[in-house]
Design a protein around this motif. Structure first.
Motif, PDB file in Angstrom:
ATOM      1  N   THR A 138     -12.805  32.438  -8.194  1.00 16.49           N
ATOM      2  CA  THR A 138     -13.334  31.503  -7.207  1.00 16.49           C
ATOM      3  C   THR A 138     -12.200  31.162  -6.247  1.00 16.49           C
ATOM      4  OG1 THR A 138     -14.894  30.538  -8.785  1.00 16.49           O
ATOM      5  CG2 THR A 138     -14.360  29.228  -6.841  1.00 16.49           C
ATOM      6  N   ARG A 139     -12.370  31.468  -4.991  1.00 15.90           N
ATOM      7  CA  ARG A 139     -11.333  31.165  -4.008  1.00 15.90           C
ATOM      8  C   ARG A 139     -11.558  29.747  -3.501  1.00 15.90           C
ATOM      9  NH1 ARG A 139      -6.791  33.504  -3.980  1.00 15.90           N
ATOM     10  NH2 ARG A 139      -7.453  35.620  -3.421  1.00 15.90           N
ATOM     11  N   SER A 140     -10.699  28.838  -3.911  1.00 16.12           N
ATOM     12  CA  SER A 140     -10.924  27.421  -3.639  1.00 16.12           C
ATOM     13  C   SER A 140      -9.603  26.677  -3.538  1.00 16.12           C
ATOM     14  CB  SER A 140     -11.771  26.811  -4.767  1.00 16.12           C
ATOM     15  OG  SER A 140     -11.804  25.407  -4.689  1.00 16.12           O
TER      16      SER A 140
ATOM     17  N   GLY B 269     -18.543  25.385  -6.638  1.00 14.25           N
ATOM     18  CA  GLY B 269     -19.695  24.501  -6.647  1.00 14.25           C
ATOM     19  C   GLY B 269     -20.984  25.165  -7.068  1.00 14.25           C
ATOM     20  N   SER B 270     -20.961  26.479  -7.311  1.00 13.34           N
ATOM     21  CA  SER B 270     -22.164  27.165  -7.787  1.00 13.34           C
ATOM     22  C   SER B 270     -22.435  26.753  -9.236  1.00 13.34           C
ATOM     23  CB  SER B 270     -22.002  28.678  -7.684  1.00 13.34           C
ATOM     24  OG  SER B 270     -20.948  29.136  -8.521  1.00 13.34           O
ATOM     25  N   PRO B 271     -23.687  26.781  -9.679  1.00 17.05           N
ATOM     26  CA  PRO B 271     -24.013  26.309 -11.028  1.00 17.05           C
ATOM     27  C   PRO B 271     -23.197  26.978 -12.128  1.00 17.05           C
ATOM     28  CG  PRO B 271     -26.013  26.597  -9.754  1.00 17.05           C
ATOM     29  CD  PRO B 271     -24.899  27.138  -8.913  1.00 17.05           C
ATOM     30  N   VAL B 272     -23.025  28.294 -12.059  1.00 20.94           N
ATOM     31  CA  VAL B 272     -22.289  28.995 -13.111  1.00 20.94           C
ATOM     32  C   VAL B 272     -20.823  28.574 -13.119  1.00 20.94           C
ATOM     33  CG1 VAL B 272     -21.497  31.252 -13.902  1.00 20.94           C
ATOM     34  CG2 VAL B 272     -23.846  30.977 -13.124  1.00 20.94           C
ATOM     35  N   GLU B 273     -20.232  28.448 -11.933  1.00 19.76           N
ATOM     36  CA  GLU B 273     -18.831  28.047 -11.854  1.00 19.76           C
ATOM     37  C   GLU B 273     -18.633  26.634 -12.400  1.00 19.76           C
ATOM     38  OE1 GLU B 273     -15.381  26.346  -9.229  1.00 19.76           O
ATOM     39  OE2 GLU B 273     -17.504  25.809  -9.281  1.00 19.76           O
TER      40      GLU B 273
ATOM     41  N   GLU C  42      -6.806   9.254 -21.198  1.00 20.23           N
ATOM     42  CA  GLU C  42      -8.116   9.364 -20.544  1.00 20.23           C
ATOM     43  C   GLU C  42      -8.197  10.574 -19.604  1.00 20.23           C
ATOM     44  OE1 GLU C  42     -10.718   7.374 -21.255  1.00 20.23           O
ATOM     45  OE2 GLU C  42      -9.393   6.497 -22.766  1.00 20.23           O
ATOM     46  N   ILE C  43      -7.065  11.174 -19.315  1.00 14.79           N
ATOM     47  CA  ILE C  43      -7.045  12.367 -18.464  1.00 14.79           C
ATOM     48  C   ILE C  43      -7.628  13.548 -19.238  1.00 14.79           C
ATOM     49  CG2 ILE C  43      -5.553  14.001 -17.247  1.00 14.79           C
ATOM     50  CD1 ILE C  43      -5.772  11.324 -15.852  1.00 14.79           C
ATOM     51  N   THR C  44      -8.464  14.350 -18.579  1.00 18.36           N
ATOM     52  CA  THR C  44      -9.047  15.515 -19.246  1.00 18.36           C
ATOM     53  C   THR C  44      -8.181  16.748 -18.995  1.00 18.36           C
ATOM     54  OG1 THR C  44     -10.403  16.293 -17.379  1.00 18.36           O
ATOM     55  CG2 THR C  44     -11.331  14.549 -18.773  1.00 18.36           C
ATOM     56  N   MET C  45      -8.599  17.874 -19.578  1.00 14.40           N
ATOM     57  CA  MET C  45      -7.897  19.124 -19.299  1.00 14.40           C
ATOM     58  C   MET C  45      -8.116  19.519 -17.841  1.00 14.40           C
ATOM     59  SD  MET C  45     -10.307  21.725 -18.792  1.00 14.40           S
ATOM     60  CE  MET C  45      -9.656  23.287 -19.323  1.00 14.40           C
ATOM     61  N   PHE C  46      -7.379  20.544 -17.398  1.00 13.44           N
ATOM     62  CA  PHE C  46      -7.386  20.935 -15.990  1.00 13.44           C
ATOM     63  C   PHE C  46      -8.182  22.228 -15.829  1.00 13.44           C
ATOM     64  CE2 PHE C  46      -3.113  19.320 -17.293  1.00 13.44           C
ATOM     65  CZ  PHE C  46      -3.404  17.986 -17.035  1.00 13.44           C
ATOM     66  N   ALA C  47      -9.431  22.085 -15.449  1.00 21.81           N
ATOM     67  CA  ALA C  47     -10.367  23.208 -15.469  1.00 21.81           C
ATOM     68  C   ALA C  47     -10.033  24.236 -14.398  1.00 21.81           C
ATOM     69  CB  ALA C  47     -11.793  22.687 -15.282  1.00 21.81           C
ATOM     70  N   ASP C  48      -9.532  25.398 -14.851  1.00 21.42           N
ATOM     71  CA  ASP C  48      -9.124  26.443 -13.923  1.00 21.42           C
ATOM     72  C   ASP C  48      -9.706  27.783 -14.346  1.00 21.42           C
ATOM     73  OD1 ASP C  48      -7.646  26.994 -16.178  1.00 21.42           O
ATOM     74  OD2 ASP C  48      -5.707  27.105 -15.167  1.00 21.42           O
TER      75      ASP C  48
END
Length: 301
Positions: free
Chosen positions: A296-298, A220-224, A182-188
């Motif tokens: 993206t600096r996060s 958190g921006s729409p494109v990101e 059930e774990i998804t990929m790690f979006a980076d």
């Protein structure tokens, strides 16, 4: 690797792209954050791992929550020394890493008896339950965004913490989960770049221009959020297609015994894509189907 070390590494597993290495050629800039340990030099994620291993070798109990929760036992200046660089550039978001170490240590001491083992035990063998425990109690793992009026939960680092437990303990002991698929990929950053390379994702010309100019995409921006969300769905479609091919192979097998093929989940696909992305970094940045990684600096990835 112990569960305590896995927790600490994944607690700090974020934002390793370099401000000086903007060309993204695959060859680290000489000024990029770098750590030498055991006679070898490391950049990126492995520089942070090397810094932790160096500290442990120096006798610093960095995996002990009671120790890293306290400014008395572990002053801020000592944390800065632990993550010292061989170069001009220091580790990104150092002050955030100090804050996150403190918070995590206090949460483990106050809520979980000073051990991440108790978080694992509370999940009762459920990967999704452990992700929920992690994100509910440790704010730096709470990777959420608002998109088109809805809350989107990506939770990259919480999921990779669970996946690392599963992989390191080979689905036994601390890493045994009955619902790991059930774990998804790690979006980076790297996985979307590779999915674009293989035409699993399409980018608008406007987005390509933004990436080419090296502009930052705010977390958190729409494109990101679109890049990360579509990457998750693309890997799910890849997983479904692989499973279909496995079933067809089994159906077409002429052997008296059915083919034994390992089930494929998003974790394994992500591991493969990320390893490919690092190995083919120059081709992904310069080749015919090339695109720069989004920046993206996060603290979330």
């Amino acid at each position: 690797m112990t569960q305590a070390r896995i927790f600490l590494v994944d607690l700090l597993n974020f934002s390793f792209w370099s401000d000086v290495d903007i060309a993204d050629t695959g060859d680290p800039h000489p000024d990029r954050y770098r750590v030498t340990f055991g006679g070898a030099s490391y950049t990126g994620y492995w520089s942070m791992v090397a810094a932790i291993n160096r500290a442990l070798e120096e006798g610093i109990p960095l995996t002990t929550p009671e120790f890293f929760a306290s400014e008395t036992s572990l002053p801020d200046e000592e944390i800065k020394r632990i993550f010292r660089s061989d170069t001009i550039e220091q580790i990104p978001l150092l002050n955030d890493r100090i804050r996150i170490i403190r918070e995590a240590g206090k949460v483990l001491v106050e809520k979980f008896g000073g051990s991440f083992i108790n978080c694992i035990a509370q999940a009762q063998g459920s990967s999704l339950a452990l992700v929920n425990i992690i994100t509910s109690n440790f704010s730096s793992f709470r990777d959420e965004a608002a998109f088109c009026g809805r809350k989107v939960q990506i939770n990259k680092r919480a999921q990779i913490l669970v996946a690392d437990l599963w992989a390191c303990f080979q689905n036994q002991g601390y890493g045994e989960f009955h619902d790991i698929d059930e774990i998804t990929m790690f979006a980076d950053y790297r996985v979307p770049q590779t999915l674009y390379h293989f035409q699993c994702l399409q980018y608008s010309q406007e987005l390509l221009d933004i990436l080419d100019r090296g502009e930052l995409l705010p977390n958190g921006s729409p494109v990101e959020v679109e890049i990360r969300g579509n990457s998750i769905w693309a890997v799910e479609l890849i997983r479904k297609r692989i499973q279909e091919l496995i079933r067809k192979e089994q159906e077409l097998s002429s052997s008296e015994e059915p083919l034994k093929m390992q089930a494929v989940n998003a974790i394994l696909i992500d591991f493969f894509i990320w390893d490919f992305a690092k190995a083919a970094q120059q081709d992904l940045a310069r080749g015919q189907r090339s695109v720069k990684v989004h920046r993206t600096r996060s603290v979330f990835y």
